[in-house]
Design a protein around this motif. Structure first.
Motif, mmCIF file in Angstrom:
data_model
loop_
_atom_site.group_PDB
_atom_site.id
_atom_site.type_symbol
_atom_site.label_atom_id
_atom_site.label_comp_id
_atom_site.label_asym_id
_atom_site.label_seq_id
_atom_site.Cartn_x
_atom_site.Cartn_y
_atom_site.Cartn_z
ATOM 1 N N LEU A 111 10.933 11.454 -15.860
ATOM 2 C CA LEU A 111 10.596 10.058 -15.579
ATOM 3 C C LEU A 111 11.319 9.575 -14.331
ATOM 4 C CD1 LEU A 111 9.168 7.456 -16.495
ATOM 5 C CD2 LEU A 111 11.204 6.921 -17.866
ATOM 6 N N TRP A 112 10.549 9.052 -13.394
ATOM 7 C CA TRP A 112 11.086 8.396 -12.206
ATOM 8 C C TRP A 112 10.752 6.911 -12.277
ATOM 9 C CZ3 TRP A 112 13.506 10.230 -7.644
ATOM 10 C CH2 TRP A 112 13.697 11.619 -7.585
ATOM 11 N N LEU A 113 11.650 6.092 -11.763
ATOM 12 C CA LEU A 113 11.374 4.667 -11.590
ATOM 13 C C LEU A 113 11.398 4.353 -10.100
ATOM 14 C CD1 LEU A 113 13.456 2.935 -14.423
ATOM 15 C CD2 LEU A 113 11.060 3.669 -14.457
ATOM 16 N N TYR A 114 10.308 3.752 -9.610
ATOM 17 C CA TYR A 114 10.190 3.366 -8.199
ATOM 18 C C TYR A 114 10.277 1.849 -8.113
ATOM 19 C CZ TYR A 114 8.485 8.065 -6.983
ATOM 20 O OH TYR A 114 8.366 9.415 -6.777
ATOM 21 N N HIS A 115 11.219 1.363 -7.305
ATOM 22 C CA HIS A 115 11.304 -0.088 -7.125
ATOM 23 C C HIS A 115 10.096 -0.569 -6.332
ATOM 24 C CE1 HIS A 115 12.933 -3.973 -5.516
ATOM 25 N NE2 HIS A 115 13.189 -4.079 -6.806
ATOM 26 N N ARG A 116 9.475 -1.615 -6.838
ATOM 27 C CA ARG A 116 8.172 -2.041 -6.320
ATOM 28 C C ARG A 116 8.230 -2.591 -4.900
ATOM 29 N NH1 ARG A 116 7.121 -5.365 -10.263
ATOM 30 N NH2 ARG A 116 6.684 -3.590 -11.619
ATOM 31 N N TYR A 117 9.344 -3.169 -4.474
ATOM 32 C CA TYR A 117 9.372 -3.875 -3.193
ATOM 33 C C TYR A 117 10.318 -3.252 -2.168
ATOM 34 C CZ TYR A 117 7.281 -7.023 -6.548
ATOM 35 O OH TYR A 117 6.502 -7.522 -7.555
ATOM 36 N N THR A 118 10.976 -2.141 -2.526
ATOM 37 C CA THR A 118 11.823 -1.415 -1.574
ATOM 38 C C THR A 118 11.532 0.073 -1.712
ATOM 39 O OG1 THR A 118 13.701 -0.990 -3.048
ATOM 40 C CG2 THR A 118 13.622 -3.150 -1.979
ATOM 41 N N ASP A 119 12.253 0.883 -1.003
ATOM 42 C CA ASP A 119 12.058 2.330 -1.116
ATOM 43 C C ASP A 119 13.038 2.960 -2.105
ATOM 44 O OD1 ASP A 119 14.436 2.199 0.233
ATOM 45 O OD2 ASP A 119 13.801 3.358 1.979
ATOM 46 N N LYS A 120 13.695 2.170 -2.931
ATOM 47 C CA LYS A 120 14.649 2.694 -3.907
ATOM 48 C C LYS A 120 13.907 3.361 -5.064
ATOM 49 C CE LYS A 120 19.024 3.083 -5.030
ATOM 50 N NZ LYS A 120 19.988 3.755 -4.138
ATOM 51 N N THR A 127 7.571 -9.441 7.449
ATOM 52 C CA THR A 127 6.824 -8.220 7.216
ATOM 53 C C THR A 127 6.119 -8.300 5.871
ATOM 54 O OG1 THR A 127 6.954 -5.829 6.974
ATOM 55 C CG2 THR A 127 8.836 -7.083 6.176
ATOM 56 N N HIS A 128 4.982 -7.642 5.793
ATOM 57 C CA HIS A 128 4.244 -7.532 4.536
ATOM 58 C C HIS A 128 4.321 -6.117 3.987
ATOM 59 C CE1 HIS A 128 2.563 -11.523 4.950
ATOM 60 N NE2 HIS A 128 2.250 -11.241 6.185
ATOM 61 N N SER A 129 5.025 -5.270 4.735
ATOM 62 C CA SER A 129 5.132 -3.879 4.296
ATOM 63 C C SER A 129 6.401 -3.692 3.477
ATOM 64 C CB SER A 129 5.161 -2.923 5.506
ATOM 65 O OG SER A 129 6.294 -3.217 6.308
ATOM 66 N N GLN A 130 6.534 -2.501 2.963
ATOM 67 C CA GLN A 130 7.672 -2.192 2.105
ATOM 68 C C GLN A 130 8.962 -2.186 2.924
ATOM 69 O OE1 GLN A 130 6.945 1.419 0.158
ATOM 70 N NE2 GLN A 130 8.824 1.449 -1.013
ATOM 71 N N ALA A 131 9.982 -2.855 2.418
ATOM 72 C CA ALA A 131 11.267 -2.910 3.123
ATOM 73 C C ALA A 131 12.235 -1.918 2.512
ATOM 74 C CB ALA A 131 11.855 -4.320 3.026
ATOM 75 N N ALA A 132 12.994 -1.268 3.359
ATOM 76 C CA ALA A 132 13.979 -0.304 2.881
ATOM 77 C C ALA A 132 15.312 -0.985 2.644
ATOM 78 C CB ALA A 132 14.149 0.827 3.906
ATOM 79 N N VAL A 133 16.012 -0.502 1.652
ATOM 80 C CA VAL A 133 17.338 -1.031 1.353
ATOM 81 C C VAL A 133 18.347 0.065 1.644
ATOM 82 C CG1 VAL A 133 18.880 -1.836 -0.469
ATOM 83 C CG2 VAL A 133 16.518 -2.616 -0.405
ATOM 84 N N GLU A 134 19.277 -0.201 2.517
ATOM 85 C CA GLU A 134 20.283 0.810 2.853
ATOM 86 C C GLU A 134 21.348 0.865 1.779
ATOM 87 O OE1 GLU A 134 20.123 2.899 5.243
ATOM 88 O OE2 GLU A 134 18.292 2.075 6.077
ATOM 89 N N THR A 180 0.835 -1.203 0.000
ATOM 90 C CA THR A 180 0.000 0.000 0.000
ATOM 91 C C THR A 180 0.870 1.253 0.000
ATOM 92 O OG1 THR A 180 -1.708 -1.186 1.239
ATOM 93 C CG2 THR A 180 -1.825 1.218 1.240
ATOM 94 N N GLU A 181 1.979 1.206 0.741
ATOM 95 C CA GLU A 181 2.884 2.351 0.789
ATOM 96 C C GLU A 181 3.446 2.664 -0.591
ATOM 97 O OE1 GLU A 181 2.902 -0.223 2.743
ATOM 98 O OE2 GLU A 181 2.978 0.403 4.851
ATOM 99 N N HIS A 182 3.768 1.621 -1.348
ATOM 100 C CA HIS A 182 4.309 1.825 -2.688
ATOM 101 C C HIS A 182 3.251 2.464 -3.595
ATOM 102 C CE1 HIS A 182 6.675 1.092 -6.309
ATOM 103 N NE2 HIS A 182 5.599 0.554 -6.857
#
Length: 398
Positions: free
Chosen positions: A251-260, A391-398, A25-27
């Protein structure tokens, strides 16, 4: 049309995508936030941006004698990002300011030496400095360099005449010395540093790789690069409101499963695109990465079309001339090709639904299971299954 047998398991093939887990949902909230207009996958129009095509045509005319030039940012395997480094911007701003200040230092020296009227001289100096700054931005470099050189020579000749000596006349004239140093930096020093920067740091390692299907995003501050399959990124057209009320789109590209996320403006596509040109650019980028499709018919890709098996077979079937763009006259390009493409862009029907990705989304598939399946296929991305285990929420990648 199918992809070549030697493509990697992670290659993007629009006819053979793996099952994908749904986005969080956050994505979705990020995609539909203020000033964002989501774009969609698939349903190719086979149209390219007229703005980008014009730039490509001009670039290829300059590179036509260097068909295997290693400095090209795009070929049949990878499309490298242009390096966006603040150091290069700093050098340009320094060169710009120097061009305005150099006449001020020289003319101030003349004012002091000749004991001229300060108010009148100050007005003349300011006017000439602004004129030289305008010449730097709007005319050929020879004009503003000649002007700076002329003011420097006149100042030096005046000091020689007043001091009655060819040597040592600069003593006590710090403004004159500063002007000479800035002149050297503006004319030679900055240009040399910009050349070295462009030669060694043209690309930062970020790229779209057609053969592997992976997107490589360079890490900052010695961090490892972020790597993930192209089909894991969702495209967004973002509105950019300019100072005078104009609207540009990037144009932006948002990674679907992280915050990248990554902005492609000024790194892959140029600034100043309208909606139709940006939608066409997204269409071009998809077709470039899709190994089931021939390479987009762009001037910069023409020298390497025969090196891509799918493209070579397509060109042979279509009886496409191998030097279609390189043998085209500039007059024909601007009077026939560009107007026709612009008309096609105005009348194009762009994809308006989720399409390709939605058709391959499995709502029962977890992100952790998806990445485990990817690893089993030999696809190793930066996101790891264990980051999504609990977790079922969006995971961040450092």
């Amino acid at each position: 049309m199918t992809h070549s047998d030697n493509t990697a398991p992670s290659a993007f093939n629009s006819t053979n995508l793996p099952a994908l887990p749904p986005a969080s949902t956050e994505h979705q909230s990020r995609l539909y936030s203020t000033l964002n207009i989501p774009l969609f996958w698939g349903d190719y129009t086979n149209l390219d941006s007229a703005t980008e095509l014009e730039l490509d045509f001009e670039m290829e005319r300059e590179l036509t004698n260097h068909e295997h030039d290693s400095t090209r940012s795009i070929n049949n395997e990878r499309w490298a990002f242009q390096h966006d480094n603040k150091w290069a911007h700093f050098l340009y701003i320094f060169q710009l300011l120097s061009s305005g200040f150099i006449p001020m230092f020289f003319l101030t020296t003349l004012t002091v030496e000749l004991k001229a009227n300060i108010i009148l001289s100050g007005s003349i100096i300011a006017f000439m400095a602004l004129g030289n700054l305008s010449a730097f931005m709007m005319t050929r470099p020879l004009y503003h360099i000649s002007f700076m050189l002329l003011t420097g020579v006149v100042t030096a000749a005046t000091l020689i005449w007043k001091q009655q000596t060819l040597w040592g006349f600069w003593q006590g004239h710090s403004f004159f010395i500063t002007g000479c140093v800035l002149f050297f930096l503006a004319v030679i020093g900055c240009e040399l540093l910009l050349f070295l920067h462009a030669y060694f740091y043209q690309h930062d390692g970020s790229q779209f790789n057609r053969r592997t299907g992976m997107v490589h995003l360079a890490g900052k501050r010695w961090r490892k690069p972020f790597v993930a399959p192209f089909y894991e990124f969702d495209p967004v057209m973002q509105v950019q409101v300019m100072p005078h009320g104009q609207r540009d789109y990037v144009l932006w590209l948002y990674h679907r499963y992280t915050d990248k996320k990554v902005c492609l403006a000024n790194r892959i596509h140029s600034l100043g695109l309208d909606q139709n040109n940006l939608r066409a650019f997204w269409d071009t980028l998809q077709r470039y990465m899709d190994v089931s499709q021939p390479l987009p018919d762009l001037p910069v890709l023409e020298p390497c079309r025969q090196q891509d098996p799918v493209t070579a077979a397509y060109d042979q079937a279509q009886n496409r001339p191998p030097r279609y763009w390189r043998d085209m006259s500039e007059r024909r390009f601007k009077q026939e090709v560009l107007p026709r493409l612009r008309e096609q862009l105005r009348n194009a029907s762009w994809p308006s639904g989720p399409g390709l990705i939605a058709a391959h989304t499995d709502p029962t598939l977890s992100v952790a299971d998806y990445y485990r399946a990817q690893q089993a296929r030999g696809i190793h991305a930066t996101p790891q299954p264990q980051a999504f285990e609990h977790t079922h929420s969006q995971a961040a990648v450092e």
